[in-house]
Write a protein that holds these residues in place. Structure first.
Motif, PDB file in Angstrom:
ATOM      1  N   THR A   1       4.431   7.544  -4.277  1.00  0.00           N
ATOM      2  CA  THR A   1       3.691   6.501  -4.971  1.00  0.00           C
ATOM      3  C   THR A   1       4.020   6.555  -6.460  1.00  0.00           C
ATOM      4  O   THR A   1       4.026   7.632  -7.041  1.00  0.00           O
ATOM      5  N   VAL A   2       4.310   5.396  -7.026  1.00  0.00           N
ATOM      6  CA  VAL A   2       4.633   5.315  -8.445  1.00  0.00           C
ATOM      7  C   VAL A   2       3.531   4.512  -9.126  1.00  0.00           C
ATOM      8  O   VAL A   2       3.171   3.434  -8.648  1.00  0.00           O
ATOM      9  N   LEU A   3       2.984   5.030 -10.209  1.00  0.00           N
ATOM     10  CA  LEU A   3       1.939   4.315 -10.932  1.00  0.00           C
ATOM     11  C   LEU A   3       2.447   3.941 -12.317  1.00  0.00           C
ATOM     12  O   LEU A   3       3.054   4.769 -12.993  1.00  0.00           O
TER      13      LEU A   3
ATOM     14  N   TRP B   1       8.395   3.665  -0.072  1.00  0.00           N
ATOM     15  CA  TRP B   1       7.870   3.940  -1.413  1.00  0.00           C
ATOM     16  C   TRP B   1       6.988   2.772  -1.836  1.00  0.00           C
ATOM     17  O   TRP B   1       7.314   1.615  -1.569  1.00  0.00           O
TER      18      TRP B   1
ATOM     19  N   ARG C   1       3.447   7.189 -13.952  1.00  0.00           N
ATOM     20  CA  ARG C   1       2.716   8.366 -13.477  1.00  0.00           C
ATOM     21  C   ARG C   1       2.891   8.544 -11.988  1.00  0.00           C
ATOM     22  O   ARG C   1       3.309   7.647 -11.262  1.00  0.00           O
TER      23      ARG C   1
ATOM     24  N   ALA D   1      -6.961   8.020  -6.303  1.00  0.00           N
ATOM     25  CA  ALA D   1      -5.931   8.748  -5.544  1.00  0.00           C
ATOM     26  C   ALA D   1      -6.483   9.297  -4.233  1.00  0.00           C
ATOM     27  O   ALA D   1      -5.809   9.278  -3.209  1.00  0.00           O
ATOM     28  N   GLU D   2      -7.728   9.774  -4.279  1.00  0.00           N
ATOM     29  CA  GLU D   2      -8.261  10.400  -3.069  1.00  0.00           C
ATOM     30  C   GLU D   2      -8.482   9.358  -1.966  1.00  0.00           C
ATOM     31  O   GLU D   2      -8.171   9.601  -0.798  1.00  0.00           O
TER      32      GLU D   2
ATOM     33  N   ALA E   1      -5.139   8.488  -0.512  1.00  0.00           N
ATOM     34  CA  ALA E   1      -4.622   9.520   0.389  1.00  0.00           C
ATOM     35  C   ALA E   1      -5.367   9.490   1.716  1.00  0.00           C
ATOM     36  O   ALA E   1      -4.770   9.664   2.773  1.00  0.00           O
TER      37      ALA E   1
ATOM     38  N   GLN F   1      -8.600  13.968  -9.327  1.00  0.00           N
ATOM     39  CA  GLN F   1      -7.225  13.476  -9.289  1.00  0.00           C
ATOM     40  C   GLN F   1      -6.603  13.680 -10.661  1.00  0.00           C
ATOM     41  O   GLN F   1      -7.295  13.868 -11.649  1.00  0.00           O
TER      42      GLN F   1
ATOM     43  N   LEU G   1       0.999  10.145  -1.420  1.00  0.00           N
ATOM     44  CA  LEU G   1       1.001  10.134  -2.892  1.00  0.00           C
ATOM     45  C   LEU G   1       2.338  10.567  -3.472  1.00  0.00           C
ATOM     46  O   LEU G   1       2.688  10.184  -4.584  1.00  0.00           O
TER      47      LEU G   1
END
Lengths: 526, 198
Positions: free
Chosen positions: B73-75, B49, A387, B60-61, B64, A401, B70
């Motif tokens: 960024t890799v999740l 990265w 993701r 995420a917030e 950031a 988000q 973001l």
């Protein structure tokens, strides 16, 4: 030059109903800002008119189908109509969705009536039920001739007969030209001019003095002297690319290997038109039937390698029964497709000028490497297990988000620049639970803490715990709240709830939600 | 990616740079999400990265706000049973990878990942148990200011952070959120619980 105009009345309603899959005779209206913009015949029969408010329209016709205004949809739906007419006579100009003009076909069809009949028949056969045609010397007359025609009929104004034809038309036909037209109509009616003939009989300079440039253009058009020409469009190039396999292929590996050159051809062809694709539909056919189709959106634009990856994921997903299960897929699992594929087709759905996606002269190499590495991870755990976080607007931390699958574009994000009243202030939480665990919050006597309808806390939180072994019972060292919200109450939302920031004994802070269904742990501040 | 010397320094937030400077090829242990974010934020700000494996509760917030970019960024929220392979593949292309191991790992597997880290000059930040780490950063005490009996809101946080490096004595410092910065100078090298040196 003779002009043929094809008019499909209430086109945005026709297009909206077709997209919603409703029968074309359903009473329907297109609304913009809760005001009816266009209604169709069955709705007008019930008294629904342009300018009605939504509730007035619904009061007149309770089973009215409400459609939202969408110019893109209208244009998209009109494209097949243009193509149908283009087949018969090139040089079609789309004036607006629902209205097209073409130079009237001449002697090829014998007479103009025959030509109109042929065009009409072709359109009705293609599924456009309500179509009217007009032929005249100029665009304005032809359009109004089409507007006076019957359903699936045509009206032909003889050469030189424009002025005579227009003379009898009432002035309110100009209302179709928007706000400017409506203003002029109102003024003309107050001046006692009821037909275009009355207007045309006035001296031209006097009309220009009183009504301005637009009025002068109306005056010239009403005299059948409309000089407006239309620019015929160039038919869009055919950009679909497909590859056929003979004999049909049964393994994903073989298919992905075989589509590589086709994917390169697809991108080359777009590049020749100085375009890049940002949305592509991949279709796979087996035994002549469509067996798998999916639209893929790319955050930047598709390179041949990306297309090959998409084909791989799509066929892999369609083939394996378990779908995108977690864990590494075994080779055997990933290899099989449900049916032998004999054709793969790439259809560009969104193309953009390549200039907007130009790459910098230097750099970009490292990102390329990351793309490749991430594609490898996607090959291991499934394409949607990787993701990319994006921010969006919302009230709860999890709504603010979104985790978008890698390689897809984020769609339907809520705007982040709105105030979002009711959201919890303070620093954003570092942990946001996708599936919030249940929690319990009690006061000194062990009674559960709740929030009244007025947003008042019934008793002071003293101890709390979270299910699933996340947090055992512990005392509350500090708390803040409640921040009550009542989201989507108009659509049967979750009901009144309130958020609390709670600091535990160990100094870690948490965000707890008190909803009608009980307490949950939404996020953690650490 | 061009090869880098193994001990090259990786950009770190100013608040952490003298406490736990990150070195390429090393593994670091943390015990909380806020520390994990703080460890990657410096590198991400500097244009590298970063990735998170096994963190389904990524905020995420907050990331950031701390300066994590973001778009770089890799999740992999749920890498499943093959989390080691996934982490190794991420280490290949990303500069800093945060891993929350779903299970214990033996020294051999950790060693394989270590050598991969050294060849790719990447940094692994483990939120949880790990056999060998360059430094382990943990929150000893945390204090939030803001909420008073229902009023107010969470405003800022101060935490005492302990850094333990193998056999060397622990270091202790106060960090303040939001935006990780130092609230106190680096305390004497000795661990106070065992009495100061001398």
């Amino acid at each position: 030059m003779r002009v043929l105009v094809v008019w499909c009345p209430d086109w945005s309603v026709v297009a909206g109903l077709a997209e919603a899959g409703k029968p074309p005779r359903t009473p329907a209206a297109v609304l913009s800002a809760n005001i009816v913009e266009v209604s169709n015949g069955p709705a007008r029969a019930e008294g629904v008119r342009r300018g009605h408010r939504r509730r007035d329209a619904q009061a007149r016709c309770p089973d009215l189908e409400l459609l939202t205004a969408n110019a893109d949809r209208d244009t998209r739906a009109f494209e097949p109509v243009l193509a149908t007419v283009e087949d018969l006579r090139p040089g079609v100009a789309a004036l607006r969705p629902g209205l097209l003009a073409v130079r009237a076909p001449g002697s090829w069809f014998g007479t103009e009536a025959n030509a109109a009949a042929t065009v009409c028949q072709a359109l009705v056969e293609s599924g456009v039920w309500d179509v009217r045609l007009g032929v005249a010397d100029d665009l304005f007359t032809a359009e109004h001739a089409a507007r006076t025609a019957e359903v699936q009929g045509w009206e032909i104004v003889a050469p030189g007969g424009s002025a005579a034809f227009l003379r009898s038309l009432p002035v309110h036909v100009l209302e179709g030209e928007g706000a400017q037209g409506r203003e002029v109509v109102s003024l003309l009616q107050r001046l006692g001019l009821t037909t275009l003939g009355d207007l045309a009989a006035l001296p031209g300079d006097a009309v220009e003095h009183r009504l301005g440039r637009y009025g002068a253009s109306v005056w010239r058009r009403a005299r059948g002297e409309d000089p407006a020409l239309f620019a015929a469009r160039t038919p869009p190039p055919e950009l679909d690319v497909e590859v056929a396999f003979e004999p049909p292929l049964e393994s994903v590996e073989a298919i992905t290997f075989s589509v590589r050159t086709t994917a390169e051809r697809f991108c080359d062809q777009l590049a020749r038109h100085q375009l890049v694709a940002t949305g592509v539909r991949v279709e796979a056919y087996s035994e002549g039937g469509l067996c798998s189709a999916r639209t893929w959106l790319h955050p930047r634009h598709f390179a041949p390698r990306d297309l090959v990856d998409r084909v791989h994921w799509q066929l892999q997903g369609a083939g394996s029964v378990s779908g995108a299960s977690s864990g590494l897929r075994s080779r055997k699992d990933s290899g099989a497709v449900r049916a032998p594929i004999d054709r793969v087709r790439f259809v560009p759905e969104v193309v953009e000028p390549a200039a907007a996606h130009g790459e910098a002269l230097w750099g970009g190499g490292s990102d390329d490497l990351v793309e490749r590495g991430v594609a490898r991870v996607q090959g291991m755990v499934g394409f949607d297990a990787v993701r990319r976080p994006v921010l969006q607007g919302g009230r709860s931390p999890s709504a603010r988000q979104a985790l978008v699958p890698w390689g897809e574009r984020a769609v339907d994000l809520r705007p982040i620049d709105r105030p979002w009243p009711g959201r919890v202030p303070g620093p954003p939480p570092v942990r946001v639970f996708a599936a919030p665990p249940a929690a319990e919050v009690v006061d000194e006597g062990g009674r559960p803490v709740a929030v009244t309808e007025r947003g008042v806390v019934t008793c002071e939180p003293r101890r709390f715990r979270v299910d699933g072994g996340v947090l055992p019972w512990q005392p509350v060292s500090a708390w803040a709240g409640p921040w009550p919200v009542d989201e989507s109450w108009w659509a049967g939302g979750a009901g009144r709830s309130a958020r609390f920031q709670v600091v535990g004994a160990d100094g870690r802070a948490w965000l707890l939600l008190c909803a009608p269904g009980g307490w949950t742990l939404e996020a953690g501040y650490d | 990616m061009e090869s880098r010397p193994a001990r090259e320094e990786v950009p770190t937030l100013p608040g952490l740079v003298d406490l736990v400077p990150l070195h390429a090829g090393a593994t670091y242990g943390v015990d909380s999400a806020s520390l994990a974010l703080a460890m990657v934020a410096g590198a991400s700000q500097a244009g590298e990265w970063v990735g998170f494996a096994g963190c389904p509760d990524f905020g995420a917030e907050a990331a950031a706000d701390l300066g994590v970019e973001l778009s770089r960024t890799v999740l992999v929220p749920d890498p499943g049973e093959h989390w080691l392979e996934v982490t190794a593949a991420l280490v290949d292309v990303l500069r800093v990878v945060v891993l929350r191991p779903p299970a214990t790992v033996d020294a051999r597997a950790a060693g394989i990942l270590d050598s991969r880290l050294r060849t790719r000059s990447a940094v692994l930040v483990v939120w949880g148990e790990w056999p060998r780490v360059e430094a382990r950063v943990s929150v000893e005490e945390s204090r939030w200011t803001g909420p008073v009996d229902g009023g107010g809101r969470l405003v800022s946080r101060q935490a005492t952070v302990v850094v333990r490096r193998g056999a060397r004595p622990a270091q202790r410092a106060d960090l303040a959120w939001p935006g990780v910065h130092r609230a106190s100078p680096l305390l004497p090298v000795a661990d106070q619980r065992h009495g100061a040196l001398g």
